[in-house]
Design an enzyme around this catalytic site. Structure first.
Site, PDB file in Angstrom:
ATOM      1  N   PRO A 143      34.270  -9.327  53.683  1.00  0.00           N
ATOM      2  CA  PRO A 143      34.993  -9.208  55.212  1.00  0.00           C
ATOM      3  C   PRO A 143      36.287  -8.421  54.816  1.00  0.00           C
ATOM      4  O   PRO A 143      36.844  -7.938  55.680  1.00  0.00           O
ATOM      5  CB  PRO A 143      34.921 -10.608  55.495  1.00  0.00           C
ATOM      6  CG  PRO A 143      34.555 -11.388  54.476  1.00  0.00           C
ATOM      7  CD  PRO A 143      33.932 -10.764  53.595  1.00  0.00           C
ATOM      8  N   GLU A 152      32.115 -18.412  49.756  1.00  0.00           N
ATOM      9  CA  GLU A 152      33.298 -17.692  50.114  1.00  0.00           C
ATOM     10  C   GLU A 152      33.705 -16.356  49.196  1.00  0.00           C
ATOM     11  O   GLU A 152      34.625 -15.974  49.139  1.00  0.00           O
ATOM     12  CB  GLU A 152      34.423 -18.681  49.661  1.00  0.00           C
ATOM     13  CG  GLU A 152      34.433 -20.046  50.480  1.00  0.00           C
ATOM     14  CD  GLU A 152      34.816 -19.780  51.998  1.00  0.00           C
ATOM     15  OE1 GLU A 152      33.880 -20.321  52.796  1.00  0.00           O
ATOM     16  OE2 GLU A 152      35.522 -19.324  52.564  1.00  0.00           O
ATOM     17  N   ARG A 193      19.064   7.374  55.981  1.00  0.00           N
ATOM     18  CA  ARG A 193      18.484   7.989  57.107  1.00  0.00           C
ATOM     19  C   ARG A 193      19.174   9.617  57.028  1.00  0.00           C
ATOM     20  O   ARG A 193      19.039  10.429  57.407  1.00  0.00           O
ATOM     21  CB  ARG A 193      19.127   7.570  58.517  1.00  0.00           C
ATOM     22  CG  ARG A 193      20.531   7.428  58.766  1.00  0.00           C
ATOM     23  CD  ARG A 193      20.793   6.864  60.151  1.00  0.00           C
ATOM     24  NE  ARG A 193      20.364   7.686  61.205  1.00  0.00           N
ATOM     25  CZ  ARG A 193      20.998   8.609  61.979  1.00  0.00           C
ATOM     26  NH1 ARG A 193      22.082   8.683  61.294  1.00  0.00           N
ATOM     27  NH2 ARG A 193      20.739   9.430  62.725  1.00  0.00           N
ATOM     28  N   ASP A 223      24.360  12.863  65.625  1.00  0.00           N
ATOM     29  CA  ASP A 223      24.249  11.678  66.013  1.00  0.00           C
ATOM     30  C   ASP A 223      25.847  11.207  66.208  1.00  0.00           C
ATOM     31  O   ASP A 223      26.750  11.874  65.705  1.00  0.00           O
ATOM     32  CB  ASP A 223      23.523  10.821  65.549  1.00  0.00           C
ATOM     33  CG  ASP A 223      24.046  10.447  64.014  1.00  0.00           C
ATOM     34  OD1 ASP A 223      23.500   9.703  63.169  1.00  0.00           O
ATOM     35  OD2 ASP A 223      25.033  11.035  63.616  1.00  0.00           O
TER      36      ASP A 223
HETATM   37  N1  LIG Z   1      33.234 -13.129  51.134  1.00  0.00           N
HETATM   38  C1  LIG Z   1      33.149 -13.746  51.954  1.00  0.00           C
HETATM   39  C2  LIG Z   1      33.627 -14.832  52.737  1.00  0.00           C
HETATM   40  C3  LIG Z   1      34.916 -15.094  52.969  1.00  0.00           C
HETATM   41  C4  LIG Z   1      35.286 -15.868  54.020  1.00  0.00           C
HETATM   42  C5  LIG Z   1      34.530 -16.557  54.706  1.00  0.00           C
HETATM   43  C6  LIG Z   1      32.857 -16.093  54.717  1.00  0.00           C
HETATM   44  C7  LIG Z   1      32.682 -15.274  53.823  1.00  0.00           C
HETATM   45  C8  LIG Z   1      31.166 -15.077  53.641  1.00  0.00           C
HETATM   46  N2  LIG Z   1      30.927 -14.128  52.593  1.00  0.00           N
HETATM   47  C9  LIG Z   1      30.060 -14.334  51.504  1.00  0.00           C
HETATM   48  C10 LIG Z   1      29.916 -13.057  50.961  1.00  0.00           C
HETATM   49  C11 LIG Z   1      30.094 -12.156  52.024  1.00  0.00           C
HETATM   50  C12 LIG Z   1      29.618 -10.781  52.144  1.00  0.00           C
HETATM   51  C13 LIG Z   1      30.313  -9.966  53.177  1.00  0.00           C
HETATM   52  C14 LIG Z   1      30.699 -10.701  54.402  1.00  0.00           C
HETATM   53  C15 LIG Z   1      30.885 -10.024  55.497  1.00  0.00           C
HETATM   54  C16 LIG Z   1      31.166  -8.534  55.653  1.00  0.00           C
HETATM   55  C17 LIG Z   1      31.636  -8.307  56.961  1.00  0.00           C
HETATM   56  N3  LIG Z   1      31.919  -7.238  57.600  1.00  0.00           N
HETATM   57  N4  LIG Z   1      32.084  -9.544  57.471  1.00  0.00           N
HETATM   58  N5  LIG Z   1      31.241 -10.441  56.515  1.00  0.00           N
HETATM   59  C18 LIG Z   1      30.793 -12.308  54.210  1.00  0.00           C
HETATM   60  C19 LIG Z   1      30.393 -12.816  53.250  1.00  0.00           C
END
Ligand SMILES: N#Cc1ccccc1Cn1ccc2ccc(-c3cc(N)[nH]n3)cc21
Length: 242
Positions: free
Chosen positions: A88, A115, A157, A172
């Site tokens: 994230p 996490e 793609r 696109d």
């Molecule tokens: N890291 C982390 C995390 C940190 C806080 C709360 C929850 C998570 C869960 N999480 C664990 C792995 C992981 C991978 C990618 C996403 C992700 C990507 C987008 N664009 N949104 N979320 C989340 C992921």
């Protein structure tokens, strides 16, 4: 292109073998290998996580198991990898990122859960290979697997031979920096709504202008940030109305 995905939920990536990507794999355009992270654990519980240093909610994925897994997966093929770690807090994955990834010989995806993955894993591999932490949007998922499905589809793609009609990828949304405008097909009238007359006129110049105007209008309304980011020379005099 070779794609490796390391995850504790290999079944989640089964769609990579379906449809467009399945055909691309069958045609040898893409080679997809899924790896269960737990294969590199050594305890009866196949532990992949532990409590975070410094406290706080949730668990963090342990570096040891990721190190053994990624060492083994990277060594399993001679092509130099780009390691992609969905997160994230990652840099935004955009069409430009997809285009860049489409030029890579090999992508290795590390799918975190909980996490996230101990930061030392990214730091360690960043000293040997290109490593990208990427976000697919400003929302929080439960893990990286859904992001990998999105990224792989957006990249695949663009590979020659994957799409039946290569013009689709070239034209696109985002390819010219704008959102694409509305599309129509038969019937000419549906529930009292007629297809815009210009599209049935056969006047290709007028059709191109109309489509450009609708794309500019939609982009100005829904994504003014994209319009503001367009280089000056990408807008002609007729575009100035937006
Ligand atoms: N890291 C982390 C995390 C940190 C806080 C709360 C929850 C998570 C869960 N999480 C664990 C792995 C992981 C991978 C990618 C996403 C992700 C990507 C987008 N664009 N949104 N979320 C989340 C992921």
């Amino acid at each position: 292109m070779r794609i490796d995905v390391v995850t504790i939920f290999p079944g989640y990536l089964a769609p990579l073998r379906e449809s467009l990507l399945g055909r691309a794999a069958d045609a040898g355009l893409i080679e997809v290998a899924l790896h269960d992270l737990r294969s590199w654990t050594h305890d009866v519980h196949q532990t992949v996580d532990d409590a975070p240093y410094g406290g706080g909610p949730g668990m963090v994925m342990r570096p040891q198991v990721w190190g053994e897994a990624l060492d083994a997966v990277i060594a399993s093929d001679s092509r130099p990898p780009r390691l992609v770690v969905p997160a994230p807090a990652g840099r935004s994955f955009t069409q430009a990122t997809a285009r860049a990834y489409a030029t890579e010989q090999r992508l290795v995806f590390a799918c975190g859960r909980y996490e996230g993955i101990d930061q030392r894993v990214v730091d360690h591999y960043s000293r040997q290979f290109p490593v990208d932490e990427v976000s697919i949007g400003d929302y929080v998922l439960v893990g990286g697997e859904a992001a990998v499905l999105v990224i792989v589809e957006a990249v695949a793609r663009l590979l020659p031979g994957v799409l039946g009609n290569p013009r689709s990828a070239a034209e696109d949304s985002f390819s010219d920096g704008l959102l694409e405008g509305p599309a129509y097909t038969r019937p000419e009238v549906w529930r009292g709504q007629a297809v815009p007359e210009v599209l049935r006129s056969g006047n290709h110049g007028a059709i191109a202008r109309w489509r450009r105007d609708r794309a500019l209008e939609r982009t100005a309304k829904r994504r003014p940030d994209l319009l503001a980011a367009l280089p000056e020379d990408r807008l002609d005099a007729a575009d100035q109305a937006f």
